[in-house]
Design a protein around this motif. Structure first.
Motif, PDB file in Angstrom:
ATOM      1  N   ALA A  95     -19.400 -51.842   0.421  1.00  9.13           N
ATOM      2  CA  ALA A  95     -19.195 -50.989   1.594  1.00  9.13           C
ATOM      3  C   ALA A  95     -20.010 -51.506   2.779  1.00  9.13           C
ATOM      4  CB  ALA A  95     -19.584 -49.551   1.270  1.00  9.13           C
ATOM      5  N   GLU A  96     -21.224 -51.940   2.521  1.00  2.87           N
ATOM      6  CA  GLU A  96     -22.059 -52.491   3.587  1.00  2.87           C
ATOM      7  C   GLU A  96     -21.431 -53.746   4.186  1.00  2.87           C
ATOM      8  OE1 GLU A  96     -25.334 -52.899   6.156  1.00  2.87           O
ATOM      9  OE2 GLU A  96     -24.612 -51.194   4.976  1.00  2.87           O
ATOM     10  N   GLY A  98     -18.261 -54.274   4.444  1.00  2.76           N
ATOM     11  CA  GLY A  98     -16.963 -53.954   5.026  1.00  2.76           C
ATOM     12  C   GLY A  98     -15.781 -54.298   4.152  1.00  2.76           C
ATOM     13  N   ARG A 101     -14.428 -49.012   2.011  1.00  6.01           N
ATOM     14  CA  ARG A 101     -15.101 -47.867   2.609  1.00  6.01           C
ATOM     15  C   ARG A 101     -15.192 -46.752   1.570  1.00  6.01           C
ATOM     16  NH1 ARG A 101     -12.520 -45.126   6.439  1.00  6.01           N
ATOM     17  NH2 ARG A 101     -10.553 -45.570   5.369  1.00  6.01           N
ATOM     18  N   LEU A 102     -16.266 -45.994   1.632  1.00  8.39           N
ATOM     19  CA  LEU A 102     -16.433 -44.909   0.667  1.00  8.39           C
ATOM     20  C   LEU A 102     -15.381 -43.823   0.861  1.00  8.39           C
ATOM     21  CD1 LEU A 102     -20.312 -44.500   0.455  1.00  8.39           C
ATOM     22  CD2 LEU A 102     -18.785 -46.040  -0.809  1.00  8.39           C
ATOM     23  N   GLU A 103     -14.801 -43.752   2.051  1.00  5.35           N
ATOM     24  CA  GLU A 103     -13.760 -42.753   2.296  1.00  5.35           C
ATOM     25  C   GLU A 103     -12.367 -43.278   1.967  1.00  5.35           C
ATOM     26  OE1 GLU A 103     -14.910 -39.860   2.609  1.00  5.35           O
ATOM     27  OE2 GLU A 103     -16.916 -40.716   2.846  1.00  5.35           O
ATOM     28  N   ASP A 104     -12.262 -44.516   1.511  1.00  2.80           N
ATOM     29  CA  ASP A 104     -10.974 -45.000   1.010  1.00  2.80           C
ATOM     30  C   ASP A 104     -10.522 -44.108  -0.137  1.00  2.80           C
ATOM     31  OD1 ASP A 104     -11.115 -47.134   2.754  1.00  2.80           O
ATOM     32  OD2 ASP A 104     -11.662 -48.609   1.219  1.00  2.80           O
ATOM     33  N   THR A 125     -11.386 -39.773  -3.016  1.00  8.16           N
ATOM     34  CA  THR A 125     -12.059 -40.893  -2.353  1.00  8.16           C
ATOM     35  C   THR A 125     -12.969 -41.626  -3.328  1.00  8.16           C
ATOM     36  OG1 THR A 125     -13.969 -39.565  -1.696  1.00  8.16           O
ATOM     37  CG2 THR A 125     -12.071 -39.623  -0.180  1.00  8.16           C
ATOM     38  N   ARG A 127     -16.009 -42.112  -2.683  1.00  5.74           N
ATOM     39  CA  ARG A 127     -17.217 -41.284  -2.685  1.00  5.74           C
ATOM     40  C   ARG A 127     -17.154 -40.227  -3.789  1.00  5.74           C
ATOM     41  NH1 ARG A 127     -20.987 -40.378   1.264  1.00  5.74           N
ATOM     42  NH2 ARG A 127     -19.693 -41.503   2.787  1.00  5.74           N
ATOM     43  N   ARG A 288     -27.923 -47.376   3.262  1.00  9.25           N
ATOM     44  CA  ARG A 288     -27.091 -47.334   2.051  1.00  9.25           C
ATOM     45  C   ARG A 288     -27.880 -46.782   0.869  1.00  9.25           C
ATOM     46  NH1 ARG A 288     -21.755 -47.377   3.340  1.00  9.25           N
ATOM     47  NH2 ARG A 288     -21.385 -48.978   4.921  1.00  9.25           N
TER      48      ARG A 288
END
Length: 373
Positions: A95-96, A98, A101-104, A125, A127, A288
């Motif tokens: 995620a860091e 790119g 994404r955690l919201e994917d 998600t 997350r 993070r």
């Protein structure tokens, strides 16, 4: 605890073996965690137990203790759900960078896999997987063999359960909670292993090796997949059958169903170093790391692959436990990663939560004096 917790019959002569310093010289009143090892053996119904504690203080060596026969400081053992902390760390690194994404949504990465019986991957998600708030059924509860050791399913010739098959077993059942509610499920981390592979083009085990094991030189740690043999050196591992109470040697039983939820093999020293490095900021940037430790989604119970435990002295330690056939392990560390304790018993029967808390308080609460029965 947020993890579900699923002897020899001859009398044991319990001997304490001391290697390294006997106590921290700056804190002579600290109740030694080693005093609790005989109780770990009795209450965990295990032949042997061991711990290794380290503190990043000049002049203070790591302290190792064991009790019971045939257990050593360098032993490799199955670490079960401790695997989840490694997987979560890799996901946050990606995620860091790119890469994801955690919201994917799960559907974004694994189209069509989580669908049916009220399950909808487009509504979940990454997350939610990381924090166990997806509501997905735990696939391990759907395994057909009530006692895989006696049935032979965990033996050297066992057919491994593929990640896709594990997910299919989970989504054949309706969700256990609505999305957003905490419910610990191994299915979440099997899915995250698949997400890592889809996002990077490499298996999650490869990413853990290149991102964590190699940089930290965790040479005693491996992800063997479903291969049964434990690497040497290792002690024996035992399992008491829930059907007839008989003790079985399950040293050769591989993690045939665990995958990204629990296949890790490690050592006491490697787990101490990993959690020290993680909490010390060597694997994730501060923002993070704060995300990893944020327990808001779970109501304070679980972060991402790691959970807090508040002790009676007011201290909070962070870590994870691992519960798998033939092994129970627990690692806990201070928030800065400078003080870490890992202990294990060589059966899958965990000690009681009260005893585990007492042992952690003996290590992390220097002002609390505990009387050992």
């Amino acid at each position: 605890m947020p993890i579900s917790r699923a002897l020899l019959t001859a009398p044991l002569v319990l001997t304490l073996l001391a290697l390294g310093t006997a106590s921290l010289p700056s804190e002579p009143h600290l109740p030694p965690a080693s005093s609790y090892l005989p109780r770990l053996v009795v209450e965990g119904r295990a032949p042997a137990a061991a711990f290794l504690a380290r503190r990043d203080t000049p002049g203070q060596a790591a302290r190792y203790r064991s009790t019971g026969p045939g257990i050593g400081v360098a032993d490799r053992f199955r670490a079960g759900s401790v695997t989840k902390t490694f997987v979560a760390t890799v996901v946050l690194q990606l995620a860091e960078e790119g890469v994801l994404r955690l919201e994917d949504s799960v559907e974004d990465h694994l189209p069509g896999l989580v669908r049916g019986h009220g399950n909808d991957g487009s509504a979940l998600t990454l997350r939610a997987l990381l924090t166990h708030t997806s509501g997905l059924y735990d696939y391990t509860a759907a395994l057909p063999a009530a006692d895989p050791v006696l049935s032979g399913a965990a033996g050297p010739s066992a057919q491994p359960l593929t990640p896709a098959a594990a997910v299919r077993a989970a989504v054949s059942r309706p969700p256990v909670t609505a999305p957003g509610s905490y419910a610990y499920s191994n299915t979440n981390y099997v899915l995250l292993g698949l997400v890592v592979q889809r996002a990077t083009g490499r298996p999650y085990a490869t990413e853990i090796r290149r991102r964590i094991l190699s940089p930290l030189r965790l040479t005693g740690t491996s992800l063997p997949g479903a291969r049964a043999p434990l690497p040497l050196p290792h002690s024996r591992a035992y399992h008491r059958s829930p059907t007839d109470g008989a003790l079985r040697d399950v040293t050769s039983a591989g993690p045939w169903f665990s995958g990204a939820a629990g296949e890790l093999v490690s050592t006491l020293g490697d787990l101490d170093r990993f959690y020290g490095a993680l909490l010390g900021g060597r694997l994730l940037p501060p923002a993070r790391l704060a995300t990893l430790l944020d327990t808001g989604a779970s109501g304070g119970v679980y972060g991402m692959g790691i959970y807090p435990q508040e002790l009676s002295c007011g201290a909070t330690v962070w870590g994870h436990n691992g519960h798998i056939t033939g092994s129970y392990v627990r690692t806990a560390a201070t928030r800065d990663g400078r003080h870490v304790l890992t202990f294990r018993v060589n059966t899958g029967t965990p000690p009681g939560a009260d005893l585990e808390a007492e042992l952690l308080e003996a290590e992390f609460c220097p002002r609390v004096r505990s009387e050992v029965p």
